[in-house]
Design a protein around this motif. Structure first.
Motif, PDB file in Angstrom:
ATOM      1  N   GLY A 145     -11.144  14.139   1.525  1.00 29.12           N
ATOM      2  CA  GLY A 145     -12.520  13.672   1.582  1.00 29.12           C
ATOM      3  C   GLY A 145     -12.689  12.213   1.963  1.00 29.12           C
ATOM      4  N   GLY A 146     -11.562  11.532   2.295  1.00 28.16           N
ATOM      5  CA  GLY A 146     -11.668  10.108   2.612  1.00 28.16           C
ATOM      6  C   GLY A 146     -11.957   9.261   1.396  1.00 28.16           C
ATOM      7  N   GLY A 147     -11.484   9.700   0.236  1.00 29.04           N
ATOM      8  CA  GLY A 147     -11.850   9.078  -1.031  1.00 29.04           C
ATOM      9  C   GLY A 147     -11.118   7.783  -1.338  1.00 29.04           C
ATOM     10  N   GLY A 148     -11.195   7.377  -2.616  1.00 30.05           N
ATOM     11  CA  GLY A 148     -10.579   6.148  -3.071  1.00 30.05           C
ATOM     12  C   GLY A 148     -11.431   4.926  -2.790  1.00 30.05           C
ATOM     13  N   LEU A 149     -10.898   3.760  -3.151  1.00 31.23           N
ATOM     14  CA  LEU A 149     -11.641   2.511  -2.954  1.00 31.23           C
ATOM     15  C   LEU A 149     -11.965   2.246  -1.485  1.00 31.23           C
ATOM     16  CD1 LEU A 149     -12.898  -0.095  -4.003  1.00 31.23           C
ATOM     17  CD2 LEU A 149     -10.608  -1.126  -4.017  1.00 31.23           C
ATOM     18  N   PRO A 150     -11.043   2.470  -0.536  1.00 28.02           N
ATOM     19  CA  PRO A 150     -11.422   2.240   0.868  1.00 28.02           C
ATOM     20  C   PRO A 150     -12.594   3.118   1.307  1.00 28.02           C
ATOM     21  CG  PRO A 150      -9.037   2.374   0.666  1.00 28.02           C
ATOM     22  CD  PRO A 150      -9.601   2.794  -0.658  1.00 28.02           C
ATOM     23  N   GLY A 151     -12.598   4.375   0.871  1.00 26.53           N
ATOM     24  CA  GLY A 151     -13.720   5.252   1.220  1.00 26.53           C
ATOM     25  C   GLY A 151     -15.033   4.733   0.671  1.00 26.53           C
ATOM     26  N   ALA A 152     -14.997   4.243  -0.575  1.00 34.81           N
ATOM     27  CA  ALA A 152     -16.214   3.688  -1.182  1.00 34.81           C
ATOM     28  C   ALA A 152     -16.656   2.421  -0.467  1.00 34.81           C
ATOM     29  CB  ALA A 152     -15.966   3.407  -2.665  1.00 34.81           C
ATOM     30  N   THR A 172     -19.048   8.306  -2.213  1.00 30.60           N
ATOM     31  CA  THR A 172     -20.249   7.699  -1.630  1.00 30.60           C
ATOM     32  C   THR A 172     -21.093   7.039  -2.708  1.00 30.60           C
ATOM     33  OG1 THR A 172     -20.240   9.396   0.097  1.00 30.60           O
ATOM     34  CG2 THR A 172     -22.273   8.143  -0.188  1.00 30.60           C
ATOM     35  N   LEU A 173     -21.240   7.718  -3.840  1.00 33.29           N
ATOM     36  CA  LEU A 173     -21.977   7.116  -4.954  1.00 33.29           C
ATOM     37  C   LEU A 173     -21.322   5.812  -5.378  1.00 33.29           C
ATOM     38  CD1 LEU A 173     -23.658   8.609  -8.003  1.00 33.29           C
ATOM     39  CD2 LEU A 173     -21.733   7.083  -8.432  1.00 33.29           C
ATOM     40  N   ALA A 174     -19.990   5.806  -5.476  1.00 34.57           N
ATOM     41  CA  ALA A 174     -19.285   4.586  -5.873  1.00 34.57           C
ATOM     42  C   ALA A 174     -19.541   3.461  -4.881  1.00 34.57           C
ATOM     43  CB  ALA A 174     -17.787   4.864  -5.998  1.00 34.57           C
ATOM     44  N   GLY A 175     -19.602   3.797  -3.587  1.00 30.06           N
ATOM     45  CA  GLY A 175     -19.891   2.783  -2.588  1.00 30.06           C
ATOM     46  C   GLY A 175     -21.260   2.167  -2.782  1.00 30.06           C
ATOM     47  N   GLY A 225     -13.531  15.713 -12.515  1.00 24.28           N
ATOM     48  CA  GLY A 225     -13.115  14.317 -12.600  1.00 24.28           C
ATOM     49  C   GLY A 225     -13.924  13.324 -11.795  1.00 24.28           C
ATOM     50  N   VAL A 226     -15.142  13.690 -11.411  1.00 25.60           N
ATOM     51  CA  VAL A 226     -15.957  12.775 -10.602  1.00 25.60           C
ATOM     52  C   VAL A 226     -16.278  11.507 -11.393  1.00 25.60           C
ATOM     53  CG1 VAL A 226     -18.143  12.450  -9.395  1.00 25.60           C
ATOM     54  CG2 VAL A 226     -16.924  14.624  -9.203  1.00 25.60           C
ATOM     55  N   ALA A 227     -16.679  11.664 -12.640  1.00 26.13           N
ATOM     56  CA  ALA A 227     -17.034  10.495 -13.450  1.00 26.13           C
ATOM     57  C   ALA A 227     -15.852   9.537 -13.565  1.00 26.13           C
ATOM     58  CB  ALA A 227     -17.498  10.941 -14.835  1.00 26.13           C
ATOM     59  N   GLN A 228     -14.668  10.095 -13.780  1.00 29.43           N
ATOM     60  CA  GLN A 228     -13.467   9.264 -13.900  1.00 29.43           C
ATOM     61  C   GLN A 228     -13.146   8.572 -12.576  1.00 29.43           C
ATOM     62  OE1 GLN A 228     -13.873  12.371 -14.867  1.00 29.43           O
ATOM     63  NE2 GLN A 228     -13.120  12.637 -16.976  1.00 29.43           N
ATOM     64  N   GLN A 229     -13.346   9.292 -11.462  1.00 26.29           N
ATOM     65  CA  GLN A 229     -13.071   8.715 -10.151  1.00 26.29           C
ATOM     66  C   GLN A 229     -14.013   7.556  -9.858  1.00 26.29           C
ATOM     67  OE1 GLN A 229     -10.788   8.930  -8.017  1.00 26.29           O
ATOM     68  NE2 GLN A 229     -11.572   8.466  -5.980  1.00 26.29           N
ATOM     69  N   VAL A 230     -15.289   7.730 -10.158  1.00 27.37           N
ATOM     70  CA  VAL A 230     -16.250   6.650  -9.924  1.00 27.37           C
ATOM     71  C   VAL A 230     -15.899   5.432 -10.779  1.00 27.37           C
ATOM     72  CG1 VAL A 230     -18.672   5.947 -10.153  1.00 27.37           C
ATOM     73  CG2 VAL A 230     -18.109   8.214  -9.244  1.00 27.37           C
ATOM     74  N   GLU A 244     -13.961  -0.061 -11.296  1.00 30.53           N
ATOM     75  CA  GLU A 244     -13.048  -0.995 -11.982  1.00 30.53           C
ATOM     76  C   GLU A 244     -12.099  -1.656 -10.987  1.00 30.53           C
ATOM     77  OE1 GLU A 244      -9.668  -0.998 -15.560  1.00 30.53           O
ATOM     78  OE2 GLU A 244     -10.631   0.883 -14.936  1.00 30.53           O
ATOM     79  N   GLU A 245     -11.554  -0.859 -10.065  1.00 30.61           N
ATOM     80  CA  GLU A 245     -10.613  -1.384  -9.073  1.00 30.61           C
ATOM     81  C   GLU A 245     -11.282  -2.416  -8.178  1.00 30.61           C
ATOM     82  OE1 GLU A 245      -7.522   0.365  -5.650  1.00 30.61           O
ATOM     83  OE2 GLU A 245      -8.648   1.726  -6.951  1.00 30.61           O
ATOM     84  N   ALA A 246     -12.575  -2.206  -7.899  1.00 27.90           N
ATOM     85  CA  ALA A 246     -13.317  -3.142  -7.043  1.00 27.90           C
ATOM     86  C   ALA A 246     -13.704  -4.416  -7.785  1.00 27.90           C
ATOM     87  CB  ALA A 246     -14.567  -2.469  -6.497  1.00 27.90           C
ATOM     88  N   GLY A 247     -13.591  -4.409  -9.111  1.00 31.29           N
ATOM     89  CA  GLY A 247     -13.914  -5.596  -9.892  1.00 31.29           C
ATOM     90  C   GLY A 247     -15.395  -5.859 -10.035  1.00 31.29           C
ATOM     91  N   VAL A 248     -16.205  -4.793  -9.964  1.00 31.71           N
ATOM     92  CA  VAL A 248     -17.651  -4.951 -10.124  1.00 31.71           C
ATOM     93  C   VAL A 248     -17.978  -5.046 -11.613  1.00 31.71           C
ATOM     94  CG1 VAL A 248     -19.887  -3.848  -9.797  1.00 31.71           C
ATOM     95  CG2 VAL A 248     -18.194  -3.780  -7.980  1.00 31.71           C
TER      96      VAL A 248
END
Length: 308
Positions: A146-153, A187-190, A212-217, A222-226
């Motif tokens: 799905g192109g996920g992870g921090l780069p996808g966001a 996309t929501l995380a982005g 695991g959507v909630a955990q992924q977001v 967290e990884e992005a430091g927001v």
């Protein structure tokens, strides 16, 4: 090749959604038509790919290897981008070999396909999964499902600017939040990263809560430091991913007739029905203005046989 792809800036129509239940509640919704950005590289999938393409360019890769199913919107967008911009693509597919309209397109795009079976596909999150594939394709960059992870966001951050520069055309001085379907939550995380707490982002889960959507977001944020974020998830899965029922299909048919906007039942249809339910339950005060994202996915309808 990757630089020309990642610098491609598609435009998406942004229009008011006129539906009786919104008018009754005095809620305004504008829909960002990502389904209209391109005939082949459609929906939010392109935005999730852009930062992965930049990473591929930076590491000197010659292409992308990723995962998906026989109707995958992600693989379809990836394959189309590879053909258009001239980079190699490899798809690792769930299940056993079958011909679907999506698979036909992937082959026409020149994507190399490997069928993993169902057990082999479930192993995609295990340590070492990518090792044999990257040994076979050492010049390719592996991109998550799905192109996920921090780069996808991070690629989806630009959706805010894409909508905001069109607010004046709607006569809006501002907005009160976002509403969109969630499959992986990328996309929501982005949007959460883009907003940094300024406006809330509401996600309608197209998959059950145990996916695991909630955990992924939370992990991406967290990884992005927001430090400041505001989002809320709602169950819109109607019993499971790809599960549909007569009320959902009836709602989609009525909405398409009233709005002239094509929906699909796995993501956008479920998300819009969930929004109606929350509006009618009084979730939003009169006068609220929401941006609804049409995440595309219409190509997958060609092989969809609803088991309602």
């Amino acid at each position: 090749m990757f630089s020309s792809a990642s610098n491609w800036l598609p435009q998406a129509p942004f229009e008011s959604l006129h539906l009786d239940w919104l008018k009754t509640a005095d809620i305004e919704v504008a829909i960002l038509r990502l389904d209209q950005i391109d005939p082949l590289i459609s929906g939010n999938k392109w935005f999730k790919l852009t930062e992965h393409l930049k990473a591929a360019d930076q590491c000197g890769a010659k292409g992308i290897i990723s995962l998906g199913g026989a109707h995958s919107n992600h693989l379809h967008a990836l394959g189309a981008a590879g053909k258009r911009f001239g980079f190699a693509t490899v798809g690792l597919l769930r299940g056993h070999a079958q011909q679907t309209p999506t698979v036909d397109d992937l082959q026409a795009f020149g994507m190399q396909l490997h069928w993993l079976g169902y057990g082999g596909y479930r192993a995609r999150h295990e340590a070492g999964f990518w090792e044999p594939w990257l040994a076979q394709y050492p010049d390719l960059l592996a991109v998550p499902e799905g192109g996920g992870g921090l780069p996808g966001a991070q690629g989806c951050v630009q959706l805010k600017a894409l909508a905001c520069r069109q607010l004046d055309a709607l006569g809006w001085s501002g907005y009160d939040g976002w509403w969109l379907a969630c499959g992986t939550g990328t996309t929501l995380a982005g949007l959460v990263l883009a907003e940094a707490g300024e406006h809330p982002v509401y996600g309608a889960l197209a998959v059950p809560g145990d996916h695991g959507v909630a955990q992924q977001v939370a992990k991406i944020v967290e990884e992005a430091g927001v430090n400041h974020s505001s989002y809320e998830l709602f169950d819109a899965s109607r019993g499971g991913f790809a599960k549909v029922d007569p009320p959902l299909l009836e709602f989609i048919a009525r909405t398409e007739q009233a709005s002239g906007i094509a929906l699909e039942p796995l993501y956008t249809g479920k998300a819009l029905l969930a929004l109606r339910q929350q509006v009618e339950a009084g979730k939003f005060a009169p006068g609220t203005r929401l941006i609804f994202i049409h995440t595309g996915g219409l190509q997958g309808l060609r092989g969809f046989n609803p088991q309602a």
